[in-house]
Design an enzyme around this catalytic site. Structure first.
Site, mmCIF file in Angstrom:
data_model
loop_
_atom_site.group_PDB
_atom_site.id
_atom_site.type_symbol
_atom_site.label_atom_id
_atom_site.label_comp_id
_atom_site.label_asym_id
_atom_site.label_seq_id
_atom_site.Cartn_x
_atom_site.Cartn_y
_atom_site.Cartn_z
ATOM 1 N N LYS A 213 1.778 4.130 -17.354
ATOM 2 C CA LYS A 213 1.015 4.564 -16.187
ATOM 3 C C LYS A 213 1.919 5.271 -15.176
ATOM 4 C CE LYS A 213 -2.598 2.635 -13.221
ATOM 5 N NZ LYS A 213 -3.235 1.384 -12.801
ATOM 6 N N TYR A 272 4.811 2.558 3.041
ATOM 7 C CA TYR A 272 4.919 1.144 2.682
ATOM 8 C C TYR A 272 5.126 0.977 1.183
ATOM 9 C CZ TYR A 272 3.658 -3.758 1.988
ATOM 10 O OH TYR A 272 3.657 -5.075 1.626
ATOM 11 N N TYR A 273 4.320 1.682 0.414
ATOM 12 C CA TYR A 273 4.503 1.612 -1.029
ATOM 13 C C TYR A 273 5.638 2.517 -1.495
ATOM 14 C CZ TYR A 273 0.979 -1.783 -2.019
ATOM 15 O OH TYR A 273 0.313 -2.967 -2.091
ATOM 16 N N ARG A 275 8.593 2.768 -0.096
ATOM 17 C CA ARG A 275 9.856 2.007 -0.107
ATOM 18 C C ARG A 275 9.820 0.977 -1.237
ATOM 19 N NH1 ARG A 275 8.736 -3.422 -0.145
ATOM 20 N NH2 ARG A 275 6.576 -3.066 0.376
ATOM 21 N N HIS A 432 -4.598 1.971 -2.963
ATOM 22 C CA HIS A 432 -4.197 1.389 -1.684
ATOM 23 C C HIS A 432 -4.468 2.332 -0.513
ATOM 24 C CE1 HIS A 432 -2.552 -2.258 -3.308
ATOM 25 N NE2 HIS A 432 -1.782 -1.593 -4.157
ATOM 26 N N ASP A 452 -3.034 1.803 13.973
ATOM 27 C CA ASP A 452 -3.688 1.731 12.669
ATOM 28 C C ASP A 452 -3.666 0.256 12.272
ATOM 29 O OD1 ASP A 452 -4.009 3.929 10.048
ATOM 30 O OD2 ASP A 452 -3.930 1.780 9.643
#
Lengths: 752, 752
Positions: A213, A272-273, A275, A432, A452
């Site tokens: 994937k 966030y994802y 890193r 996400h 946010d």
């Protein structure tokens, strides 16, 4: 040849090594036969190489950051190996005991194996070996994890999700690489055949859907399996890790590098994802570089991986990542993933600005690259890292929208982090991603001002839905109304359909940063049928007032008349409005029934007449902020608080106000955000608690948008050129005076 | 004699002084005649003396904290005197322009006059003189302040309240004292006759009700007038300041010292007002000491003023004052008042622990005492300041209740500020007191965990009720339900009648701190007719678990059956309860109609059966806290949020839960507060998010209260001896095992 050099040096330098060999010979006498240190060995060979170790062993003899880091780790490991080894039968999901224990174990093995190499002391080897043997005994007995969630992702055996299992392998294979030369043949065979090879096969052939994937779960799997390929001498595994199980190149590490990052190194899911995703990229890439430098992995795709590391830093403000999409808001640049990233990036680029970041991170990696960072900081080579205003193109081609960062650094003494405006005409960012096209956030004086929500999740807190994403992440946090962008008819963008959202993205009309500030415009016509959303945001410096203000022009066109809501979520206490508030003082009701509205209490509403509508709040940072809207008597203001339909107290009770127009085919929301004053009850002074804006209006002259306003008795004109193709200098007149504009943005101080 | 010595030295050392004299002589030629420096003068004579100045001028030549403080002030003043002097006609109330300007002006004058003395440069003199002359021109023209509030307190002329006017005089008379010797006779006459004397008379003879009042407003007035008496050679003013206008001793500074502090130095209104009240006490006392040392003012009443300074420090946690009564919560030990206090206290006691506080304060006073502090810190004399567990007796005799501070310092590495429990069986504390007899608060890991609302006020924020105390201070913050103590029949203590409240106070049954922790018990029978409230609180160390827990036993007896509510206000996010919550998800209503209840939204309720009822929350400090109540199926739990009936968004939306029993003549609320675990989403781990308490019960054996509980699988017994008179060692049995208790509190680890 380098390896030989290392070993010769080792024989000369390291009496500890000789002791270690002696200990191993003793072990041979007492128990199973142990191999001698193999002087022809190529181990370790992943992130840390034999050459690195020579320098690292030398460095820990002298004072400095590297020695400090070594001593701190050694002290931890020394305490650790006093404790019994615990390899529990897997039972718990995320945050539970066995989950956390297995997570700790791989970190323990990694650190202890490093200590073995640094000190050559047998006790560390023994610890890692014993743990690996216990794992090798347990693994063949394990079924799939009892808490697995088959629907959403592949399960592991030690862990409920194979993602954690892959992380286990990434660490454990490095630990094994550091000690393998000191193991007996029998232990090697046991550990490799009963544990490492089966785990690697389970994570590759055993779950092709994850392994192939193009997704961060795939990166962890390919990194673990690929590194196992190097260490266990299975070059086919490396090939499969790089090019998909079928070696087609459709999946695998290189496809991930090609597709998951934009050309500027922006990762589709947000920082966030990004890193999180970085670590296996960096780790595996470093191992590839050390073993097959001819692949030039760090130069791949115009050095996209190095760009990705730098972009991750750029996507932060005052140490924390911009919390778009599913983000835990306390994550920042000091996370271990980015520590590793900065370490490798510095080693590759020698950019001394990175040392500034490394100093903020305040962690030194025990590796050859970590040593180079530590020594450079010790030698005072650090220079200030430059945060920039950039539109980070999204998508593999960089053309699927962008994440736009505008920064201002006026008044750096008082406001060392400056102001930042984040504008998000980015693509969805997969599962996400949040349904928040064209949303924005504002940061000032080190704090989030226009906010946010981030993810609705208490990471690893069992009582909060097992530590997973809360149901409210779907029912609130992902919905459009939870963001600072337009909601049409109380339904979310793309009707919150992920497939549709993934297939569509905004168009960035332009972005420019110049001496007046930054400006960007973007639009999307697919968020709703028959609706066009177009937003222009500018962060403009007013040097005379020593502050930057944000201008927001949000135009909405809808074929059928519709209701447009534009929320502004803010952090702080409401101080003042110039509106006549109709407050719900005795009872509160939810603002709506679904799409996130069911979670908002309606605290008050107002319907201002034509003019300026002001809302002022006080942030915990002690500064006041006023959002002034230019209204024509059509917008209602709804003041809300998060918390309705939240029986388990899962949501944070934050504030917002929503500007609403109904039954419209066209509307432009016009507003200006003005930081002002200071509240200092400790020193007992309050300055400029009231907005100084006395005028705000917008007019269009062809392609030019003219925003005029008066702030602190100074009249200003901000002009934005929205031409499709910029051509030379644009002349225009305002109040019969001639002006000219080169580029997209100018600021004029008007005489009055 | 000291003065002569000073002047001789000055003539030798200070070429700047000679230049200054030269400049003054030039001024004589160009303008009005200036007096020479008067070598027989006694000025300056207040906080800073001529002797001090000799040392201070010397000290600024060497590197060190004092030089740094001097240079920082000089830099400020140098920038300041470039600006035009502005002495506006008074117009605005607190926080408004003219108010803030006049506040700044007296600080400007004070600092500039100090710089004149430090540097002997004419430009500073000129600035202060010019400003004083402008004031002297303005003052005679002024009526009472247009924004005066005649009802609540005396008005000023520069300021809306005479309190500010007195503060103006306290600073201005010191500034004048520092420059008077360099003024011409004509300027002296003008300034004294048109400004200083009239102001002093206005603040004394002109408002006897404030001047004679035994209250902090009176202290500012007597300090200003008394110091003016020294400087303007009006010894009668000093006498009146010390002993009341009629010199009866009923009012005045000494009566204030005698009546406003308890023998331990606790100030009746609580630490927020204590630190505010301290400054005029310290300042005037220092001036008295310098001018009339024979009065032994610092030794007065067993050194009560020095004790008061130290007590103010003790009444803080992690730098902030315990926010009881009308307190602004961000006020802490670094306020200028306490900086001055620590400076004087160190000078008087040479207690090196105070240097630790001075380092936290990070401000050096430019005075002789400030120099001594700076030099001591420069010489590394600082030792750790000891925060103690103390019951600070309240009232002039120390017998009108107490404010009880319990501290624990287990685990200082992880929890450097320790835990603190504040118990408040104190008296009302006059008009700023809250109706919260026997309330408590809990602090841990540097943060407020079980909270007090403090004052409802945005200090000096004009939009928030002119920056004054908000109406919600009366309708919510002062009410009993806003605190963590029992409310009977939804009405506040003393029915919120201040006169009744001032006349009554709790009885402290006992307080003890020993090796097991701290315990205190107190009661009050006058808060409600026919109701007795008795509370016992203990902060108990569990060394084996490396944590301290709080035990709370609140017994209520009422002759007529009544409803008892015990709120617990907490900071953080609700994480978990073991209750079946009936949540109000679609609409919220106010919990009640008045006495503060009208401001609480009822978010959820529960009626647990017999057993342990747990509520767990997560604080922003990353720690979990569980309050476990032992219930018998009678208590309802009401989960509330502040914010109802708050049309102007004046209140902070904080959380609480209220335990309620109805129609009872007797009830004991039993609970245990347990800190546990850690939430670290940045480092991605969560530890012990769930309470480890599995048992909690209470039994009475004669005078002994036995609390047994099991925490982390360890069973404990806490025993409190409630005997009226403690006598020797008390023997008792628990589960057929014999034990003994010496003192009030013991902890037994039970075998199981």
């Amino acid at each position: 040849m380098n390896i030989m050099k290392f070993n010769r040096k080792l024989l000369v330098l390291s009496h500890k090594a000789l002791i270690a060999i002696g200990v191993m010979l003793m072990v041979t006498v007492c128990g199973e036969p142990a191999s001698k240190v193999d002087t022809t060995s190529k181990h370790p060979m992943l992130v840390t190489t034999a050459n690195d170790l020579v320098e690292m062993r030398q460095a820990i003899k002298s004072k400095g950051l590297f020695q400090q880091a070594y001593l701190a780790t050694k002290s931890d490991v020394d305490a650790l190996i006093q404790q019994p080894i615990v390899v529990p039968v897997p039972k718990d999901g995320g945050g539970g005991y066995t989950h956390e224990r297995h997570k700790k174990n791989y970190q323990f093995m990694y650190n202890a194996s490093l200590m073995f190499q640094m000190t050559q002391e047998e006790k560390y080897l023994q610890y890692v070996k014993d743990m690996l043997l216990q794992y090798a005994e347990l693994y063949p007995t394990l079924p799939l994890h009892p808490k697995r969630k088959m629907k959403s992702q592949n399960p592991g055996k030690f862990f409920w999700q194979s993602l954690n299992e892959a992380m286990w392998l990434v660490y454990t294979i490095q630990a094994y690489d550091l000690i393998v030369d000191a193991l007996s043949v029998q232990d090697k065979t046991t550990i490799e055949n009963k544990l490492l090879k089966p785990v690697a096969l389970f994570l590759s052939e055993g779950q092709p859907s994850t392994f192939n994937k193009v997704h961060n779960h795939g990166t962890w799997a390919t990194a673990g399996v690929g590194m196992a390929g190097y260490v266990l001498d299975e070059p086919e595994w490396v090939e499969k890790a790089l090019y998909d199980l079928d070696k087609s190149g459709k999946g695998g590490f290189l496809a991930q590098l090609d597709e998951l990052f934009s050309p500027q190194g922006y990762y589709n899911e947000g920082p966030y994802y990004q890193r999180f995703a970085l670590l296996p990229f960096i780790t595996f890439a470093k191992a590839i570089e050390n073993n097959e430098p001819q692949r030039k992995i760090f130069q791949h795709r115009d050095s996209v991986l190095l760009k990705a590391i730098d972009t991750t830093i750029q996507l932060s403000y005052n140490k924390l990542f911009f919390p778009i999409n599913d983000a835990i808001k306390s994550k920042g640049i000091d996370t271990i993933e980015l520590v590793q990233g900065v370490t490798v990036l510095y080693s590759q680029t020698q950019d001394t600005g990175l040392l500034d970041i490394a100093q903020v991170q305040d962690q030194i990696v025990l590796s050859g690259d970590g040593l180079r960072v530590a020594q450079a900081i010790d030698n005072n080579l650090s220079t200030p890292y430059q945060f920039k205003s950039v539109a980070f193109g999204d998508g593999a081609d960089g053309q699927q929208g962008a994440l736009v960062v505008m920064r201002s650094e006026l008044n750096p003494e008082q406001n060392p982090h400056g102001s930042a405006l984040l504008f998000k005409p980015a693509s969805q960012g997969l599962g996400h991603g949040h349904f928040d096209k064209l949303t924005w956030q504002f940061y000032d004086h080190g704090s989030e001002i226009v906010s946010d929500y981030g993810a609705a999740r208490f990471l690893n807190v069992e009582a909060k839905y097992g530590g997973r994403y809360l149901p409210e992440n779907e029912t609130y946090a992902k919905h459009t109304v939870a963001h600072n962008t337009v909601v049409v008819n109380e339904s979310s963008h793309f009707d919150k359909n992920l497939d549709v959202a993934n297939a569509n993205y905004p168009k960035v009309n332009f972005f420019e940063h110049n001496q007046f500030g930054s400006v960007s415009s973007a639009q999307i016509g697919t968020a709703y049928p028959e609706v066009l959303l177009e937003r222009t945001l500018a962060l403009v410096d007013l040097p005379k007032l020593n502050k930057s203000i944000a201008i927001d022009l949000f135009a909405v066109e809808s074929s059928p008349p519709a209701q447009f809501d534009l929320p502004l979520h803010y952090h702080g206490q409401l101080i003042e409005t110039n509106l006549t508030l109709d407050a719900n003082t005795q009872t509160l009701s939810a603002l709506g029934q679904n799409n996130g509205y069911q979670h908002l209490w309606l605290k008050a509403s107002a319907t201002p007449e034509k003019g300026l509508a002001k809302v002022t709040w006080l942030h915990d940072n002690g500064k006041f902020y006023t959002q002034t809207s230019s209204v024509a008597g059509q917008e209602a203001f709804l003041f809300t608080q998060i918390g309705a339909n939240d029986p388990n107290f899962n949501l944070r009770n934050e504030q917002s106000f929503i500007r609403r127009v109904t039954d419209k085919t066209s509307h432009q929301f016009v507003s200006l955000l003005e930081p002002h004053g200071e509240y200092n009850p400790s020193k007992e002074y309050t300055l400029q608690a009231t907005s100084q804006l006395s005028e705000l209006s917008v007019e269009q002259q062809g392609v030019l948008t003219l925003v005029s306003f008066t702030l602190a008795d100074q009249s200003y004109l901000v002009v934005v050129n929205k031409a499709t193709n910029l051509q030379g200098t644009q002349e225009f007149k305002y109040q019969n005076q001639p002006y000219s504009l080169k580029g997209r943005l100018t600021l004029v101080e008007l005489d009055k």
